[in-house]
Motif scaffolding. Structure first.
Motif, PDB file in Angstrom:
ATOM      1  N   TYR A   1     -50.136  46.798 -45.583  1.00 14.95           N
ATOM      2  CA  TYR A   1     -50.396  46.205 -44.272  1.00 14.95           C
ATOM      3  C   TYR A   1     -49.111  46.126 -43.453  1.00 14.95           C
ATOM      4  CZ  TYR A   1     -51.795  42.923 -40.661  1.00 14.95           C
ATOM      5  OH  TYR A   1     -52.036  42.332 -39.447  1.00 14.95           O
TER       6      TYR A   1
ATOM      7  N   ARG B   1     -65.395  42.494 -34.445  1.00 12.72           N
ATOM      8  CA  ARG B   1     -65.888  43.666 -35.166  1.00 12.72           C
ATOM      9  C   ARG B   1     -67.011  43.202 -36.078  1.00 12.72           C
ATOM     10  NH1 ARG B   1     -62.352  47.745 -38.840  1.00 12.72           N
ATOM     11  NH2 ARG B   1     -61.266  45.813 -39.267  1.00 12.72           N
TER      12      ARG B   1
ATOM     13  N   TYR C   1     -68.253  46.736 -32.083  1.00 12.06           N
ATOM     14  CA  TYR C   1     -67.582  45.577 -31.492  1.00 12.06           C
ATOM     15  C   TYR C   1     -68.547  44.784 -30.616  1.00 12.06           C
ATOM     16  CZ  TYR C   1     -63.191  47.711 -32.943  1.00 12.06           C
ATOM     17  OH  TYR C   1     -62.180  48.241 -33.689  1.00 12.06           O
TER      18      TYR C   1
ATOM     19  N   TRP D   1     -57.812  42.338 -30.922  1.00  9.56           N
ATOM     20  CA  TRP D   1     -58.795  42.434 -31.989  1.00  9.56           C
ATOM     21  C   TRP D   1     -59.288  43.853 -32.232  1.00  9.56           C
ATOM     22  CZ3 TRP D   1     -62.608  44.397 -29.078  1.00  9.56           C
ATOM     23  CH2 TRP D   1     -62.741  43.959 -27.758  1.00  9.56           C
TER      24      TRP D   1
ATOM     25  N   LYS E   1     -56.171  50.827 -33.080  1.00 11.53           N
ATOM     26  CA  LYS E   1     -54.981  51.161 -32.286  1.00 11.53           C
ATOM     27  C   LYS E   1     -54.280  52.393 -32.853  1.00 11.53           C
ATOM     28  CE  LYS E   1     -53.995  46.532 -30.487  1.00 11.53           C
ATOM     29  NZ  LYS E   1     -55.249  45.904 -30.939  1.00 11.53           N
TER      30      LYS E   1
ATOM     31  N   ALA F   1     -59.364  47.237 -33.786  1.00 22.01           N
ATOM     32  CA  ALA F   1     -58.776  47.689 -35.053  1.00 22.01           C
ATOM     33  C   ALA F   1     -58.293  49.128 -35.015  1.00 22.01           C
ATOM     34  CB  ALA F   1     -59.808  47.528 -36.171  1.00 22.01           C
TER      35      ALA F   1
ATOM     36  N   ASP G   1     -66.664  51.847 -35.812  1.00 23.69           N
ATOM     37  CA  ASP G   1     -66.630  50.394 -35.756  1.00 23.69           C
ATOM     38  C   ASP G   1     -67.587  49.914 -34.669  1.00 23.69           C
ATOM     39  OD1 ASP G   1     -64.679  49.883 -37.741  1.00 23.69           O
ATOM     40  OD2 ASP G   1     -63.087  50.412 -36.340  1.00 23.69           O
TER      41      ASP G   1
ATOM     42  N   HIS H   1     -48.355  47.814 -39.867  1.00 24.83           N
ATOM     43  CA  HIS H   1     -48.506  46.960 -38.693  1.00 24.83           C
ATOM     44  C   HIS H   1     -47.255  46.144 -38.338  1.00 24.83           C
ATOM     45  CE1 HIS H   1     -52.794  47.850 -38.675  1.00 24.83           C
ATOM     46  NE2 HIS H   1     -52.828  47.574 -39.963  1.00 24.83           N
TER      47      HIS H   1
ATOM     48  N   GLN I   1     -56.079  37.120 -33.969  1.00 22.47           N
ATOM     49  CA  GLN I   1     -55.885  38.560 -33.925  1.00 22.47           C
ATOM     50  C   GLN I   1     -57.197  39.328 -33.992  1.00 22.47           C
ATOM     51  OE1 GLN I   1     -52.889  40.069 -33.489  1.00 22.47           O
ATOM     52  NE2 GLN I   1     -51.999  38.057 -33.227  1.00 22.47           N
ATOM     53  N   SER I   2     -58.059  38.991 -34.948  1.00 23.50           N
ATOM     54  CA  SER I   2     -59.246  39.803 -35.184  1.00 23.50           C
ATOM     55  C   SER I   2     -60.513  39.228 -34.574  1.00 23.50           C
ATOM     56  CB  SER I   2     -59.453  39.986 -36.695  1.00 23.50           C
ATOM     57  OG  SER I   2     -59.597  38.733 -37.341  1.00 23.50           O
TER      58      SER I   2
ATOM     59  N   ALA J   1     -60.793  43.997 -43.149  1.00 21.24           N
ATOM     60  CA  ALA J   1     -60.711  45.436 -43.384  1.00 21.24           C
ATOM     61  C   ALA J   1     -61.577  45.879 -44.568  1.00 21.24           C
ATOM     62  CB  ALA J   1     -59.262  45.845 -43.634  1.00 21.24           C
TER      63      ALA J   1
END
Length: 486
Positions: A457, A190, A91, A32, A36, A34, A89, A461, A172-173, A380
């Motif tokens: 995207y 996030r 978290y 999760w 990376k 964002a 961000d 990714h 994922q998020s 996003a």
């Protein structure tokens, strides 16, 4: 304020200092996370709340953590020599704290703290610990405050205690916990100040008795009105309350639309009946949202601004993805046609919508009923943008694109996608009274905008998936050429 809630203070700073080296290594490995591919340039504790004190055999520390990173790897330095930073961000972390970690929690290890307030303790991902996951459910069962955290629930819904938790590993998020196959808790990783649509919209739909969306049983937030929030400012209470999680009924035995579509396609079974039913379900949700929340009319100025924003996104995507550039002129005609209609006096009704609708956001129960989930929108995008009224066709366009993705899994079958797209629109019309295909300019503009987003995207990714949206881009650009020829 309770000592359980630690604002950025000397104590909170010391606490984070002891965790900093561990979190810098651990955060980028989380699905999760964002950021990376970019180094972490700074960490700051927004809030730190001990749901269980570290003096207990097992402590539970709730953190809202601001993470700073450079904007783009390899980008040149700012005039002062520092690397430019992207907006920070924030978290949400739930950290377990023990003197030693039992073998069954070894995979959740974050690290061993050697200095600061947590020196001598082991810190780990708390959601992997059934004891701590049960504690979180208990907090949701009993409304009230714990420091900056505010727990709320629908008192008409029974939430039994003692439901066994299990952590889902597919998202994922965000992160989800299932309790006894009865409830599912979705934790937002996030977070930003403001009303989270994944709490707001299901609550509104529940008040409209919309059976297509699981009604929230409980939820929790962080009140940041009296301190520094993730955005670094203070304002009205709603703007400074971060949505952190929502507990909803778990639809046991349900199958998500993506997996169901792939399975039926692999067996050679038609999906058109399901697509038609899904279209009806989407229209029912749209009708309930329009009844629950204000609608607006998009006139000339709003339509032109929408078309301009779509064109700007196309320009930015084409600069980032060279494979998109040959199709940009044809794609641009979709947005120009929309602006032209607005200039001629055409208007559309806008309302709150799902915002990120695709097959994976839909569940079919064993009795064949479809439900829509995950109303957070595209993570996003800024929260304010996700909460804007939009033409319902935006959700329709997202689902049409999802059929293309499913048809591209394995052997490309455009006829399968075409049949599903037609069935979905027909089902939508059965409830809404209007087929989205009867408004081709608006539909093409939104489908083009979605395909451009997908190209960007996938290029960033999932490069192996890039041919899927590029195929749609090719078709949509040709549609523009055909219109010009006429």
């Amino acid at each position: 304020m309770s000592e359980a809630a630690l604002r950025p203070s000397a104590h909170a700073t010391a606490l984070l200092t002891s965790l900093d080296p561990l979190l810098r290594e651990w955060l980028p490995r989380q699905r999760w996370f964002a950021g990376k591919g970019r180094p972490i340039s700074g960490l700051e504790a927004v809030t730190a709340t001990e749901l269980l004190p570290r003096s207990s055999p097992t402590g539970l520390l709730h953190l809202l953590l601001r993470v700073r990173q450079p904007a783009v790897p390899g980008q040149g330095p700012a005039p002062d020599g520092a690397l430019p930073e992207r907006p920070a961000d924030c978290y949400q972390l739930l950290l377990g704290v023990r003197r030693s970690l039992p073998p069954n929690l070894a995979s959740a290890l974050i690290g061993h703290v050697t200095e600061g307030p947590l020196a001598g303790h082991t810190v780990y991902e708390g959601l992997h610990d059934p004891h701590l996951a049960e504690l979180l459910l208990e907090r949701l069962r009993i409304p009230g405050r714990h420091g900056v955290l505010r727990f709320e629930r629908d008192m008409a819904v029974e939430i039994p205690s003692g439901l066994a938790p299990r952590l889902l590993g597919t998202e994922q998020s965000n992160t989800s916990l299932v309790y006894g196959d009865t409830f599912i808790l979705k934790l937002f990783r996030r977070v930003v100040p403001g009303v989270n649509p994944d709490i707001e919209l299901p609550l509104q739909l529940a008040r409209e008795s919309c059976a297509r969306v699981p009604a929230p049983a409980a939820w929790f937030l962080a009140d940041l009105a009296h301190g520094t929030g993730p955005a670094g400012g203070a304002g009205p209470a709603d703007d400074d309350a971060c949505g952190l999680g929502v507990l909803q009924p778990f639809l046991a035995g349900s199958e998500d639309g993506w997996e169901l579509a792939l399975r039926m396609r692999a067996k050679g079974e038609s999906f058109t009946g399901e697509a038609r039913a899904l279209g009806r379900a989407t229209a029912e949700v749209h009708a309930s949202l329009a009844a629950a929340l204000p609608t607006v009319t998009l006139g000339r100025a709003q339509v032109e601004r929408t078309a301009d924003a779509m064109a700007e996104r196309l320009t930015a995507a084409a600069q980032a993805v060279p494979a998109l550039r040959p199709y940009a002129p044809g794609l641009l005609t979709a947005f120009e046609a929309l602006a032209d209609l607005g200039g001629e006096g055409q208007s559309w009704t806008a309302q709150r919508v799902h915002g990120d609708l695709h097959l994976g956001q839909c569940l079919r129960s064993p009795d064949g009923a479809w439900s829509l989930i995950d109303f957070e929108g595209e993570p996003a995008r800024p929260l304010a943008e996700r909460r804007l009224p939009q033409p319902p066709v935006r959700d329709v366009a997202g689902m049409l694109r999802s059929f293309d993705y499913a048809a591209s899994h394995g052997t490309w079958e455009p006829e399968w996608a075409d049949a599903c797209r037609a069935a979905y629109c027909a089902g939508y019309a059965e409830v809404a009274g209007r087929d989205p295909r009867t408004d081709p300019v608006l539909l093409r503009a939104h489908e083009t905008d979605k395909a451009v987003y997908e190209v960007l995207y996938e290029a960033r990714h999932r490069p192996d998936w890039l041919p899927v949206p590029l195929a749609a881009v090719r078709r949509l650009a040709q549609d523009g050429s055909a219109e010009e020829a006429r």
